[in-house]
Motif scaffolding. Structure first.
Motif, mmCIF file in Angstrom:
data_model
loop_
_atom_site.group_PDB
_atom_site.id
_atom_site.type_symbol
_atom_site.label_atom_id
_atom_site.label_comp_id
_atom_site.label_asym_id
_atom_site.label_seq_id
_atom_site.Cartn_x
_atom_site.Cartn_y
_atom_site.Cartn_z
ATOM 1 N N ASP A 1 8.825 -3.196 1.268
ATOM 2 C CA ASP A 1 9.491 -2.614 2.438
ATOM 3 C C ASP A 1 8.659 -1.477 3.016
ATOM 4 O OD1 ASP A 1 11.571 -4.380 1.973
ATOM 5 O OD2 ASP A 1 12.784 -2.905 0.882
ATOM 6 N N ARG A 2 8.074 -0.684 2.144
ATOM 7 C CA ARG A 2 7.269 0.454 2.589
ATOM 8 C C ARG A 2 6.006 -0.024 3.305
ATOM 9 N NH1 ARG A 2 7.599 5.230 4.570
ATOM 10 N NH2 ARG A 2 6.411 6.887 3.585
ATOM 11 N N ILE A 3 5.399 -1.086 2.805
ATOM 12 C CA ILE A 3 4.205 -1.642 3.454
ATOM 13 C C ILE A 3 4.521 -2.012 4.903
ATOM 14 C CG2 ILE A 3 2.705 -3.689 3.503
ATOM 15 C CD1 ILE A 3 2.744 -3.524 0.383
ATOM 16 N N ARG A 4 5.653 -2.662 5.112
ATOM 17 C CA ARG A 4 6.034 -3.051 6.475
ATOM 18 C C ARG A 4 6.289 -1.820 7.347
ATOM 19 N NH1 ARG A 4 9.158 -6.774 3.321
ATOM 20 N NH2 ARG A 4 8.328 -8.898 3.476
ATOM 21 N N GLU A 5 6.965 -0.834 6.787
ATOM 22 C CA GLU A 5 7.241 0.390 7.544
ATOM 23 C C GLU A 5 5.954 1.078 7.984
ATOM 24 O OE1 GLU A 5 9.523 2.790 4.947
ATOM 25 O OE2 GLU A 5 11.315 1.506 5.007
ATOM 26 N N LEU A 6 4.908 0.947 7.176
ATOM 27 C CA LEU A 6 3.637 1.619 7.456
ATOM 28 C C LEU A 6 2.698 0.768 8.307
ATOM 29 C CD1 LEU A 6 3.038 3.144 3.907
ATOM 30 C CD2 LEU A 6 3.672 4.388 5.989
ATOM 31 N N ASP B 1 -3.241 -4.473 4.720
ATOM 32 C CA ASP B 1 -3.013 -3.159 5.310
ATOM 33 C C ASP B 1 -3.062 -3.273 6.835
ATOM 34 O OD1 ASP B 1 -5.699 -2.956 6.233
ATOM 35 O OD2 ASP B 1 -6.355 -1.981 4.386
ATOM 36 N N ALA C 1 10.585 -2.377 -3.269
ATOM 37 C CA ALA C 1 10.599 -1.164 -2.453
ATOM 38 C C ALA C 1 9.248 -0.946 -1.787
ATOM 39 C CB ALA C 1 10.970 0.042 -3.311
ATOM 40 N N ASP C 2 8.171 -1.253 -2.510
ATOM 41 C CA ASP C 2 6.841 -1.092 -1.926
ATOM 42 C C ASP C 2 6.587 -2.114 -0.822
ATOM 43 O OD1 ASP C 2 6.062 1.139 -3.335
ATOM 44 O OD2 ASP C 2 5.148 0.007 -4.966
ATOM 45 N N SER D 1 2.506 -0.813 -9.420
ATOM 46 C CA SER D 1 3.708 -0.451 -8.669
ATOM 47 C C SER D 1 4.865 -0.246 -9.636
ATOM 48 C CB SER D 1 4.055 -1.568 -7.674
ATOM 49 O OG SER D 1 5.342 -1.385 -7.112
ATOM 50 N N THR E 1 -0.212 7.381 1.988
ATOM 51 C CA THR E 1 1.247 7.398 2.074
ATOM 52 C C THR E 1 1.867 6.389 1.113
ATOM 53 O OG1 THR E 1 1.093 8.032 4.404
ATOM 54 C CG2 THR E 1 3.211 7.210 3.636
ATOM 55 N N LEU E 2 1.339 5.164 1.090
ATOM 56 C CA LEU E 2 1.894 4.125 0.223
ATOM 57 C C LEU E 2 1.796 4.513 -1.247
ATOM 58 C CD1 LEU E 2 3.061 1.248 -0.142
ATOM 59 C CD2 LEU E 2 0.685 0.411 -0.181
#
Length: 256
Positions: free
Chosen positions: A87-92, A114, A84-85, A79, A159-160
């Motif tokens: 936050d992105r994991i939660r968004e996805l 996941d 930031a990742d 990473s 996406t991640l």
């Protein structure tokens, strides 16, 4: 030898948590010729696993609060920004189980699941950049997530990681993740005919061996078990093993 690099979104490290550290170290030493270096109390007695001076993986004894958790291998992906990742994991739709934390001057890590329930880690390097050899006996060779929702996992990881994916031809549902046209990991659909409902989604780590039949014999003689006997694949002959504390992994005799 060209030095390995681990761009963001590609596998960079693997580690094992175990409830039987001494038996397990003896097992992997016999099977792969690994050596273990205790990093000391400041690192919680985490061990770095090496072979011939090359970095392979990490190893740690489970703490008392982890006693009820199964022993397992974890795959970490590189990473550029762990926070930031996260936050992105939660968004996805994923879940961050261990929030980003700095490990001295080595790097930053997190552990997540996941949306299908498979656990994995991220590693943002500072001074430590991951494994240094691949494909040799006892070294990492491949990694794949086994899940009952391969299309959901495919959407999440592409996406991640900013990855592409291709579906392999044949009867099973299997996707390969790719970064810059390099295959980095697989996504396999679990079906009820091969995986009982009690087996959760998980990442599988593969290590290369020179002789699959000898590896199976050594594993059994050293306190491990063979959960899937050797079978041929387009990439080599594969077997699935469990170490003395039940952590599963695969070995592959690669086609040369």
């Amino acid at each position: 030898m060209t030095a390995l690099t681990h761009p963001a979104g590609t596998p960079t490290w693997f580690d094992l948590s175990t409830g039987k550290p001494e038996e397990t170290k003896a097992f992997y030493s016999a099977l792969f010729g690994w050596t273990f270096e205790d990093q000391g109390a400041d690192y919680g007695h985490y061990h770095r696993v090496r072979k011939g001076g090359e970095e392979i993986a990490g190893f740690m004894a489970k703490s008392p609060d982890m006693a009820g958790m199964p022993s397992m291998w974890t795959v970490y992906f590189s990473s550029d920004d762990a926070q930031a990742d996260a936050d992105r994991i939660r968004e996805l739709g994923g879940n961050v189980m261990v929030e980003p934390m700095q490990v001295h001057r080595m790097g930053h890590m997190l552990v997540a699941t996941d949306p299908t329930g498979a656990a994995f880690g991220l590693w943002q390097p500072l001074d430590f950049h991951g494994y240094t050899v691949a494909g040799a006996h006892g070294a990492p060779a491949w990694q794949e997530v086994l899940t009952r929702d391969s299309s959901g996992a495919r959407a999440f990881y592409t996406t991640l990681f900013g990855a592409d994916s291709d579906q392999m031809p044949g009867g099973m549902t299997y996707y390969t993740l790719k970064k810059d046209d390099v295959e980095t990991a697989g996504i396999m659909q679990m079906d009820d005919g091969h995986w009982p409902a009690s087996v959760p989604p998980h990442w599988m780590t593969y290590f290369a061996v020179d002789d699959i039949q000898q590896a199976v014999k050594t594993a059994e003689a050293s306190g491990g078990t063979v959960t899937v006997t050797p079978f041929d694949s387009p990439f080599g002959t594969i077997a699935v093993l469990a170490d003395p504390d039940g952590a599963t992994f695969s070995v592959i005799q690669l086609k040369r």
